[in-house]
Scaffold this active site. Structure first.
Site, short mmCIF file in Angstrom:
data_model
loop_
_atom_site.label_atom_id
_atom_site.label_comp_id
_atom_site.label_asym_id
_atom_site.label_seq_id
_atom_site.Cartn_x
_atom_site.Cartn_y
_atom_site.Cartn_z
N ASP A 1 0.29 -0.08 13.87
CA ASP A 1 0.65 1.31 14.56
C ASP A 1 1.26 1.24 15.81
OD1 ASP A 1 -1.76 1.67 15.98
OD2 ASP A 1 -2.68 2.26 14.09
N ASP B 1 -7.53 -5.43 14.07
CA ASP B 1 -7.32 -3.81 14.04
C ASP B 1 -6.88 -3.61 12.48
OD1 ASP B 1 -6.49 -1.23 14.05
OD2 ASP B 1 -5.13 -1.77 15.70
N GLN C 1 0.74 -1.33 -0.04
CA GLN C 1 -0.02 0.00 0.02
C GLN C 1 0.93 1.26 -0.10
OE1 GLN C 1 -2.02 -1.18 3.39
NE2 GLN C 1 -0.16 -1.36 4.86
#
Lengths: 283, 283
Positions: free
Chosen positions: A90, A160, A35
């Site tokens: 993250d 997540d 990405q």
């Protein structure tokens, strides 16, 4: 950036809405194997990470999402020792999970190592627990990991993930949830970020259906504000191998020894309260 | 419209954020004695009204605001008969208030009659109760009306105003709240829209302080999503001449005979739950 070089704006076609933040500087941009990741310094939201042009997180308000993806489940499992985070590159969810003293192993399975490396650089506050001896990192395919997981060895799975398109699409399927069900112990809980209650009722219904079809006994959605995601209103959907009734360790939540910015014992209960349209729209 | 002619976008300078909706057509624009009003047909949010370039309401999601500005107070007053709405020219709050059978008089005091006339034309669904014999309309200054109100003659005051700048600024002051306090009966409740919990903590603190200084015994803030307002997360602050503890007529809310889209008895309690940062930030 869609309007001019002072704002980063994400347009949500299916919602017919857009959200933007004023930026100071475009700090970083790269195309990874999976990405495109961009980092911006914003005027009022601290640093911002976008993936493929969509808001992932801002320093200012990621606490909402990360706390609500983790603490409700952690305070509903009777003995949350082994937690697996699928995605979550993250490290914000990992940080929250590791606030719980009962956790002995927390594994983050993120497909794109660059997300984590950039978080370490631009969101160091989310990565403060990365050196915790209980934390482990695997950079690879969460779907494959779950398929091959030892049965019954995980207490909580937290998905997540990004939106259910591209690399994350397979994380919203009955097949994946069945693998999660098998990997979880008998008290096991699965939490999946489940998009906007206002924009994504169909998706939330399909998640409920898939989780039940995968064998989970109880499925519930919880709600929280999240300004940088479409509609500013977000949800997580939790599935239990057993009923979720009476599972909240409220006394433990009331006496928690760590700080939160949004979550607390009262908010735990409040967050599971469904708006009238949601209850009526749930199939 | 700040980016191009397909989107209406509001930039919130103090929040450093922007929200936009995709539009089909600019239906109407006029400069009234007080403000500029625009009406748009949007792609996904139904009709939109803006005032001085700021989102006022959309057909799609005004139910959140209107329900949460009205039903919590209506179900906390022991006998809500006489309700005064200051502002609220779109008639959405009035419609919700009139769903309560106990209400005998509901007066809407809107400074700008054009807001109401345009709501009748472009948001007829909000105006369906305007012919109710219990409804009354006064187009004039709410601050002046409150100053001259007969003491003790109102059960609930709902301040359904624009932001605390321009015509609405005087609605966020201790002087105005003192006039509300005098106009209210001994069980009286005051509700004020109080902006974003994320962006406007200082304002909310100043509202709490002003309400207490004006003589109210108890002040509490409730929270709800509102996608079209800055941050997508909004609040209303309620003040009681007496303690607000134990005031919720929960059985009546559970058995309400009217439809809502967001509010219900469980949501009533959930909405008053303060996020951790809010409780800590409240002075």
């Amino acid at each position: 950036m869609t309007d001019n070089n002072l704002w980063f704006t994400e347009q949500c076609e299916h919602g017919g809405s857009a959200f933007g933040v004023k930026i100071r500087e475009h700090l970083h941009s790269e195309q990874t194997e999976y990405q495109r990741i961009d980092i911006y310094a914003t005027e009022k939201f601290g640093n911002l990470m976008t993936i493929d042009g969509l808001f992932m997180l801002t320093a200012r308000e990621n606490f909402l999402y990360h706390e609500m993806m983790s603490h409700p489940a952690l305070f509903m499992h009777p003995s949350p020792e082994r937690v697996v985070i699928i995605g979550g590159g993250d490290c914000g969810t990992l940080r929250e999970v590791l606030k719980h003293g009962r956790v002995t192993h927390a594994l983050q399975v993120e497909i794109d190592e660059r997300v984590t490396r950039l978080a370490e650089e631009f969101f160091p506050e989310l990565c403060i627990a990365n050196d915790d001896p209980r934390a482990a990192f695997l950079f690879g395919d969460g779907i494959k990991w779950m398929k091959e997981a030892v049965p019954g060895n995980v207490d909580i799975v937290i998905v997540d993930s990004t939106d259910p398109v591209g690399p994350a699409e397979g994380l919203f399927t009955e097949d994946f949830y069945r693998d999660c069900h098998r990997a979880l112990g008998s008290d096991g809980l699965l939490v999946q970020q489940s998009e906007s209650p206002l924009f994504n009722m169909d998706l939330i219904n399909s998640i409920h259906k898939a989780m039940r079809s995968a064998g989970f006994a109880d499925v519930r959605t919880l709600f929280f504000p999240q300004p940088c995601y479409p509609s500013g209103w977000w949800s997580a959907t939790m599935a239990g191998k057993q009923s979720l009734d009476g599972r909240f360790r409220e006394q433990d939540a009331l006496r928690k020894r760590f700080d939160t910015q949004y979550y607390n014992a009262a908010m735990h209960k409040a967050a599971f309260t469904a708006p009238e349209f949601f209850s009526k729209g749930l199939l």
